[in-house]
Design a protein around this motif. Structure first.
Motif, PDB file in Angstrom:
ATOM      1  N   GLY A  50     -19.531 -24.070  31.147  1.00 19.86           N
ATOM      2  CA  GLY A  50     -18.106 -24.210  30.890  1.00 19.86           C
ATOM      3  C   GLY A  50     -17.641 -23.749  29.516  1.00 19.86           C
ATOM      4  O   GLY A  50     -16.441 -23.690  29.273  1.00 19.86           O
ATOM      5  N   ARG A  51     -18.542 -23.405  28.620  1.00 18.59           N
ATOM      6  CA  ARG A  51     -18.147 -22.960  27.287  1.00 18.59           C
ATOM      7  C   ARG A  51     -17.677 -21.513  27.336  1.00 18.59           C
ATOM      8  O   ARG A  51     -18.319 -20.656  27.928  1.00 18.59           O
ATOM      9  CB  ARG A  51     -19.318 -23.089  26.326  1.00 18.59           C
ATOM     10  CG  ARG A  51     -18.932 -22.651  24.940  1.00 18.59           C
ATOM     11  CD  ARG A  51     -20.078 -22.762  23.975  1.00 18.59           C
ATOM     12  NE  ARG A  51     -19.521 -22.685  22.656  1.00 18.59           N
ATOM     13  CZ  ARG A  51     -19.896 -23.421  21.652  1.00 18.59           C
ATOM     14  NH1 ARG A  51     -20.834 -24.308  21.804  1.00 18.59           N
ATOM     15  NH2 ARG A  51     -19.334 -23.282  20.479  1.00 18.59           N
ATOM     16  N   ALA A  52     -16.549 -21.230  26.691  1.00 15.19           N
ATOM     17  CA  ALA A  52     -15.998 -19.871  26.677  1.00 15.19           C
ATOM     18  C   ALA A  52     -16.865 -18.964  25.812  1.00 15.19           C
ATOM     19  O   ALA A  52     -17.104 -19.260  24.649  1.00 15.19           O
ATOM     20  CB  ALA A  52     -14.573 -19.894  26.141  1.00 15.19           C
ATOM     21  N   VAL A  53     -17.358 -17.875  26.404  1.00 12.80           N
ATOM     22  CA  VAL A  53     -18.186 -16.909  25.680  1.00 12.80           C
ATOM     23  C   VAL A  53     -17.807 -15.500  26.122  1.00 12.80           C
ATOM     24  O   VAL A  53     -17.112 -15.303  27.124  1.00 12.80           O
ATOM     25  CB  VAL A  53     -19.701 -17.127  25.913  1.00 12.80           C
ATOM     26  CG1 VAL A  53     -20.145 -18.465  25.393  1.00 12.80           C
ATOM     27  CG2 VAL A  53     -20.069 -16.972  27.362  1.00 12.80           C
ATOM     28  N   ARG A 108     -20.209 -19.780  31.875  1.00  9.89           N
ATOM     29  CA  ARG A 108     -21.398 -19.899  32.733  1.00  9.89           C
ATOM     30  C   ARG A 108     -21.133 -20.980  33.771  1.00  9.89           C
ATOM     31  O   ARG A 108     -20.692 -22.078  33.442  1.00  9.89           O
ATOM     32  CB  ARG A 108     -22.622 -20.263  31.897  1.00  9.89           C
ATOM     33  CG  ARG A 108     -23.902 -20.325  32.722  1.00  9.89           C
ATOM     34  CD  ARG A 108     -25.104 -20.588  31.850  1.00  9.89           C
ATOM     35  NE  ARG A 108     -25.142 -21.930  31.346  1.00  9.89           N
ATOM     36  CZ  ARG A 108     -25.718 -22.962  31.972  1.00  9.89           C
ATOM     37  NH1 ARG A 108     -26.288 -22.783  33.144  1.00  9.89           N
ATOM     38  NH2 ARG A 108     -25.717 -24.151  31.430  1.00  9.89           N
ATOM     39  N   ALA A 109     -21.372 -20.647  35.024  1.00 11.05           N
ATOM     40  CA  ALA A 109     -21.201 -21.608  36.114  1.00 11.05           C
ATOM     41  C   ALA A 109     -22.469 -22.456  36.246  1.00 11.05           C
ATOM     42  O   ALA A 109     -23.489 -22.177  35.623  1.00 11.05           O
ATOM     43  CB  ALA A 109     -20.913 -20.872  37.416  1.00 11.05           C
ATOM     44  N   ALA A 110     -22.397 -23.490  37.079  1.00  8.91           N
ATOM     45  CA  ALA A 110     -23.529 -24.407  37.269  1.00  8.91           C
ATOM     46  C   ALA A 110     -24.761 -23.691  37.812  1.00  8.91           C
ATOM     47  O   ALA A 110     -25.889 -24.055  37.489  1.00  8.91           O
ATOM     48  CB  ALA A 110     -23.124 -25.542  38.197  1.00  8.91           C
ATOM     49  N   ASP A 111     -24.562 -22.645  38.632  1.00 11.02           N
ATOM     50  CA  ASP A 111     -25.694 -21.915  39.209  1.00 11.02           C
ATOM     51  C   ASP A 111     -26.266 -20.859  38.274  1.00 11.02           C
ATOM     52  O   ASP A 111     -27.169 -20.117  38.636  1.00 11.02           O
ATOM     53  CB  ASP A 111     -25.290 -21.289  40.535  1.00 11.02           C
ATOM     54  CG  ASP A 111     -24.168 -20.268  40.391  1.00 11.02           C
ATOM     55  OD1 ASP A 111     -23.666 -20.069  39.271  1.00 11.02           O
ATOM     56  OD2 ASP A 111     -23.790 -19.664  41.415  1.00 11.02           O
TER      57      ASP A 111
END
Length: 148
Positions: A50-53, A108-111
Motif C-alpha cells: 500500500g505504500r506509494a512508490v 504493491r498489492a498483497a499478492d
C-alpha cells in the motif's frame, strides 16, 4: 528582566518554533513521499503493501497484454537482475512501447504484483515528434516559426 535577556528568550522561542514546525511538516508528509525503486531493489526488498512508490525500468518485450475489458493492461518492468509484473487500468501514453523505458507510479498489492495508478513513458535523447519525423532542421525551424 533585562532587554538583552528578553531578546535572547524571543530568539530561543523562535528557533524552537521553527524546528517544531519543520518536524511537524516532515511527519505530516512522510506518508506522501514517493520512493523510486529499480526492479532489482523492488524484488530484493519490496516496499510495504500500500505504500506509494515509483518503479522504473524497461518494458519487457512481449509482455504487454490487454485484458478483455480493453483498459486493463499488464506488463513486466525489468532490469538486468529482476522482473516485476505490473497491472495498470487506464490509457497508456503514446510513447509506451515494449523495449522502452517506463516509470510506473503505484503500490504493491498483497499478492506482490505492482498496481500502477500512473504510467510515465520515457524516451531517448533522439526523440522527435511524429509530426516532425523526416523533416530537415530547416523545415522544422520554418514550421516552428510559422506556428508562433
Amino acid at each position: 528582566m533585562k532587554a538583552k535577556h528578553q531578546r535572547l528568550t524571543l530568539a530561543l522561542i523562535a528557533v524552537v518554533a521553527l524546528v517544531g514546525a519543520g518536524m511537524l511538516a516532515a511527519w505530516a508528509l512522510r506518508s506522501q513521499a514517493s520512493f523510486f525503486y529499480l526492479p532489482a531493489e523492488y524484488a530484493a526488498k519490496p516496499p510495504e503493501e500500500g505504500r506509494a512508490v515509483r518503479l522504473g525500468g524497461m518494458v519487457e518485450k512481449g509482455s504487454i497484454k490487454t485484458a478483455a475489458d480493453g483498459v486493463t493492461i499488464s506488463f513486466v518492468i525489468h532490469d538486468d537482475k529482476a522482473r516485476v509484473p505490473v497491472t495498470y487500468r487506464g490509457i497508456l501514453p503514446d510513447l509506451f512501447v515494449e523495449g522502452s523505458g517506463a516509470v510506473a507510479e503505484g503500490r504493491r498489492a498483497a499478492d506482490g504484483q505492482f498496481v500502477a495508478d500512473n504510467i510515465l513513458a520515457k524516451h531517448d535523447e533522439n526523440y522527435v515528434p511524429r509530426e516532425m519525423k523526416g523533416m530537415t532542421n530547416e523545415e522544422a525551424r520554418k514550421m516552428i516559426e510559422g506556428a508562433s
